[in-house]
Design an enzyme around this catalytic site. Structure first.
Site, PDB file in Angstrom:
ATOM      1  N   LYS A  81     -12.553 -12.257 -12.797  1.00  0.00           N
ATOM      2  CA  LYS A  81     -12.657 -12.178 -14.256  1.00  0.00           C
ATOM      3  C   LYS A  81     -11.781 -13.213 -14.977  1.00  0.00           C
ATOM      4  CE  LYS A  81     -14.600  -9.593 -17.402  1.00  0.00           C
ATOM      5  NZ  LYS A  81     -15.995  -9.138 -17.274  1.00  0.00           N
ATOM      6  N   GLU A 110       4.580 -11.449  -6.056  1.00  0.00           N
ATOM      7  CA  GLU A 110       3.489 -11.673  -6.997  1.00  0.00           C
ATOM      8  C   GLU A 110       3.797 -11.219  -8.420  1.00  0.00           C
ATOM      9  OE1 GLU A 110       3.687  -9.537  -4.600  1.00  0.00           O
ATOM     10  OE2 GLU A 110       2.691  -7.642  -5.005  1.00  0.00           O
ATOM     11  N   CYS A 139       5.369  -6.140   1.518  1.00  0.00           N
ATOM     12  CA  CYS A 139       5.690  -4.714   1.411  1.00  0.00           C
ATOM     13  C   CYS A 139       5.079  -3.918   2.571  1.00  0.00           C
ATOM     14  CB  CYS A 139       5.267  -4.183   0.049  1.00  0.00           C
ATOM     15  SG  CYS A 139       6.073  -2.615  -0.318  1.00  0.00           S
ATOM     16  N   TYR A 140       4.082  -3.063   2.319  1.00  0.00           N
ATOM     17  CA  TYR A 140       3.464  -2.350   3.440  1.00  0.00           C
ATOM     18  C   TYR A 140       2.966  -3.341   4.495  1.00  0.00           C
ATOM     19  CZ  TYR A 140       0.124   0.351   6.180  1.00  0.00           C
ATOM     20  OH  TYR A 140      -0.558   0.916   7.222  1.00  0.00           O
ATOM     21  N   HIS A 182       8.271  -8.058  -3.645  1.00  0.00           N
ATOM     22  CA  HIS A 182       6.942  -8.409  -4.185  1.00  0.00           C
ATOM     23  C   HIS A 182       6.980  -9.772  -4.875  1.00  0.00           C
ATOM     24  CE1 HIS A 182       4.635  -4.732  -3.488  1.00  0.00           C
ATOM     25  NE2 HIS A 182       5.818  -4.136  -3.545  1.00  0.00           N
ATOM     26  N   GLY A 193       0.858  -1.180   0.000  1.00  0.00           N
ATOM     27  CA  GLY A 193       0.000   0.000   0.000  1.00  0.00           C
ATOM     28  C   GLY A 193       0.889   1.223   0.000  1.00  0.00           C
ATOM     29  N   SER A 250     -25.610 -10.561 -23.227  1.00  0.00           N
ATOM     30  CA  SER A 250     -25.082  -9.343 -23.856  1.00  0.00           C
ATOM     31  C   SER A 250     -23.990  -9.678 -24.859  1.00  0.00           C
ATOM     32  CB  SER A 250     -24.503  -8.432 -22.786  1.00  0.00           C
ATOM     33  OG  SER A 250     -23.325  -9.006 -22.247  1.00  0.00           O
ATOM     34  N   GLY A 251     -23.478 -10.903 -24.771  1.00  0.00           N
ATOM     35  CA  GLY A 251     -22.349 -11.234 -25.637  1.00  0.00           C
ATOM     36  C   GLY A 251     -21.024 -10.980 -24.938  1.00  0.00           C
ATOM     37  N   GLY A 252     -21.079 -10.326 -23.772  1.00  0.00           N
ATOM     38  CA  GLY A 252     -19.877 -10.141 -22.951  1.00  0.00           C
ATOM     39  C   GLY A 252     -19.495 -11.478 -22.331  1.00  0.00           C
ATOM     40  N   VAL A 253     -18.278 -11.530 -21.790  1.00  0.00           N
ATOM     41  CA  VAL A 253     -17.795 -12.829 -21.316  1.00  0.00           C
ATOM     42  C   VAL A 253     -18.621 -13.365 -20.133  1.00  0.00           C
ATOM     43  CG1 VAL A 253     -15.892 -11.690 -20.094  1.00  0.00           C
ATOM     44  CG2 VAL A 253     -15.788 -14.124 -20.466  1.00  0.00           C
ATOM     45  N   ASP A 254     -19.014 -12.502 -19.201  1.00  0.00           N
ATOM     46  CA  ASP A 254     -19.715 -13.004 -18.021  1.00  0.00           C
ATOM     47  C   ASP A 254     -21.066 -13.623 -18.372  1.00  0.00           C
ATOM     48  OD1 ASP A 254     -17.573 -11.875 -16.764  1.00  0.00           O
ATOM     49  OD2 ASP A 254     -18.663 -10.139 -15.999  1.00  0.00           O
ATOM     50  N   SER A 255     -21.870 -12.884 -19.137  1.00  0.00           N
ATOM     51  CA  SER A 255     -23.187 -13.444 -19.443  1.00  0.00           C
ATOM     52  C   SER A 255     -23.059 -14.641 -20.377  1.00  0.00           C
ATOM     53  CB  SER A 255     -24.152 -12.384 -19.993  1.00  0.00           C
ATOM     54  OG  SER A 255     -23.783 -11.964 -21.278  1.00  0.00           O
ATOM     55  N   SER A 256     -22.039 -14.654 -21.242  1.00  0.00           N
ATOM     56  CA  SER A 256     -21.865 -15.799 -22.142  1.00  0.00           C
ATOM     57  C   SER A 256     -21.518 -17.058 -21.361  1.00  0.00           C
ATOM     58  CB  SER A 256     -20.749 -15.530 -23.146  1.00  0.00           C
ATOM     59  OG  SER A 256     -21.078 -14.442 -23.956  1.00  0.00           O
TER      60      SER A 256
END
Ligand code: XMP
Length: 522
Positions: free
Chosen positions: A369, A171, A82-83, A169, A55, A223-229
């Site tokens: 996502k 990650e 880190c922080y 870090h 942070g 909608s054709g977006g990834v989530d709804s698909s």
């Protein structure tokens, strides 16, 4: 469906989602929570381990975010990064001060002790550092496990209490052996076996949906977006023709998008479901005529969308379930306090009040996502749908500044298609980092400014529109910076757009971050 879980406690660092993702790459389910999560909530979540993120603050400043020191006594392993590492040192009686020399970027780190997180790490290893404060004295019970020439405590551990701290870090990609360090934490220290896999998620969810829905009727706004698909495909695998997907083409989609969605989900596609495409383009153009104010445009598109959907839903009659593609970040966002309305977002979230159904099902509630994308690939959804960028509900309507007309939609569609094509080619050539790589633009698109200017083409004066290109680096879409796209790519896109798209004689690149800009233009 209950999996081993690690909680990432967010103190405002830049790489929080990345930490979660690395943990999941170890096969362990991981959630990011704000540092305001209470002890009760932690207990209820029963994590096998907790990771404090980095942070921007200094632990000795009054306003710096803290967590109750009781967390170190819960018996749950904690890793501070880190922080987070400095906070742990400070709260447990060590010393944190401004380092005489700050360390940024690629750093050689010497490992002093391999009894913990560095078990499989080389004696000298390249790590990414980014700090101005450092731990100058460890708290009692801790041993120093790594250092650099200017950072005496690059890592420390109290193995009896299972408390670990990394100034570096682990990650980020630039820390060559970072995954080994995180894996040692989640597997050796927290005792996770690694029971999280996309394949098992897909199977578990199809089974669970089958049981839940029984022989009920299911409706999905696609909608054709990834989530709804992905949500739609999961349901179609579970209940087949009991599912009806309604896809509203509002005439504000990207070039060819409506046909692409139809090719996948329509009668000629691979899925067994009922697909309804509503071609409502003209209705939207009519309602948008003469409207220039951004919020008004958003409201009109949102309202009209609901109206069209409602009409279709009425034809289908009452349904038992409404599917929503809600994903984990949506759940967290809606769970936090109210903030100022910058833009009224439109997505299928507005539907429940208007459709007759008994229950909402949200099969992706637990996913981030990138996991939704992996689930999509697992389900055999084509790459171009799975890797589709976020696209706002109001679509190109908010990427055309001022009044929306059919002609302007065509201009922005063509310019945007060229831009996306060239970025894809540049990614292929290694000029721009690809999806999943550090530095990849999270979102990029062309917008049509409402500005016309004078130009010259083939000895003739022109007075035409300027297209704005935008590309941003962001992990959460709440903040973003303009992506430093290679000049040669921008040049090529510019040349192609002015040559190939009628009524455009100028192309500009948007260098603004968010804040002060937003990602979309309206
Ligand atoms: P802004 O422009 O607010 O956008 O910086 C942040 C992210 O949200 C997307 N966006 C939307 N998504 N409905 C959506 O589902 C909307 O109305 C909407 N407006 C913006 C935007 O594309 C970016 O990813």
């Amino acid at each position: 469906m209950e999996h081993e879980k690690i909680i990432v406690m967010d103190f405002g660092g830049q790489y929080n989602q990345l930490i979660a993702r690395r943990v999941r790459e170890c096969g362990v389910y991981c959630e990011v929570h704000p540092y305001t999560m209470t002890m009760e909530e932690i207990k209820a979540a029963a994590p096998k381990g907790i990771i404090f993120t980095g942070g921007p603050n200094s632990v000795y400043s009054q306003e710096s975010p803290r967590y109750s020191e009781d967390i170190y006594e819960m018996g749950i392993p904690v890793l501070g990064i880190c922080y987070g590492a400095q906070l742990m040192a400070y709260q447990l009686g060590g010393r944190v001060e401004t380092a005489p020399v700050s360390e940024y970027g690629r750093t050689e780190v010497d490992i002093d002790d391999k009894g913990g997180l560095f078990r499989d790490v080389s004696d000298r290893t390249i790590c990414w550092m980014s700090h101005t404060d450092y731990i100058s004295e460890t708290p009692e019970g801790f041993v120093v496990t790594a250092h650099t020439p200017v950072c005496p405590v690059a890592a420390m551990e109290n193995r009896d209490k299972r408390l670990y701290a990394l100034q570096l870090h682990p990650e980020v990609m630039h820390t060559a052996e970072g995954s080994k360090m995180l894996e040692a934490f989640v597997k050796d220290v927290c005792g996770c076996s690694g029971d999280w896999q996309m394949g098992s998620f897909v199977e578990d969810t199809i089974k669970a949906m089958k049981e839940k829905v029984g022989d009920g009727k299911v409706l999905c706004a696609l909608s054709g977006g990834v989530d709804s698909s992905v949500a739609a495909v999961l349901l179609s695998k579970a209940v087949g023709k009991q599912l009806t997907c309604v896809f509203v083409d509002h005439g504000l989609l990207r070039k060819n998008e409506g046909d692409e969605v139809e090719a996948v989900f329509g009668p000629d596609g691979p899925y067994d479901l009922n697909f309804i495409r509503v071609n409502a383009q003209q209705r939207f153009y009519d309602r948008l005529e003469g409207v220039t104010e951004p919020e008004r445009k958003r409201k009109i598109i949102g309202e009209e969308f609901i109206r069209v959907f409602e009409e279709e839903a009425k034809k289908i009659g009452s349904v038992d379930f409404l599917v929503q593609g809600t994903i984990y970040p949506d759940v967290i966002e809606s769970g936090l306090g109210k903030s100022a309305v910058i833009k009224s977002h439109h997505n299928v979230g507005g539907l429940p009040d208007h459709v007759d159904f008994k229950e909402i099902v949200e099969p992706l509630r637990m996913l981030f996502k990138d996991e939704v994308r992996r689930a999509g690939l697992e389900l055999g959804i084509p790459d171009y749908l799975v890797y589709r960028q976020p696209f706002p509900g109001p679509g190109l309507g908010i990427r055309i500044i001022g009044e929306v007309t059919e002609e302007k939609v065509k201009i922005v569609q063509d310019a945007d298609a060229i831009y996306r094509e060239e970025i894809a080619a540049a990614m292929e050539d290694g000029l721009i980092p690809r999806y999943g790589e550090e530095g990849t633009p999270g979102q990029y698109f062309a917008a049509l400014t409402n500005m016309r200017s004078v130009g010259v083409m083939g000895d003739f004066r022109t007075y035409d529109y300027a297209v704005a290109l935008r590309a941003v680096l962001t992990s959460d879409f709440m903040t973003a910076e303009a992506a430093p796209l290679p000049w040669e790519v921008l040049q090529k896109v510019t040349t192609r757009i002015v040559n190939e798209v009628k009524h455009v004689n100028r192309v500009v690149y948007d260098c603004t971050g968010k804040p002060p800009g937003t990602i979309e233009f309206e």
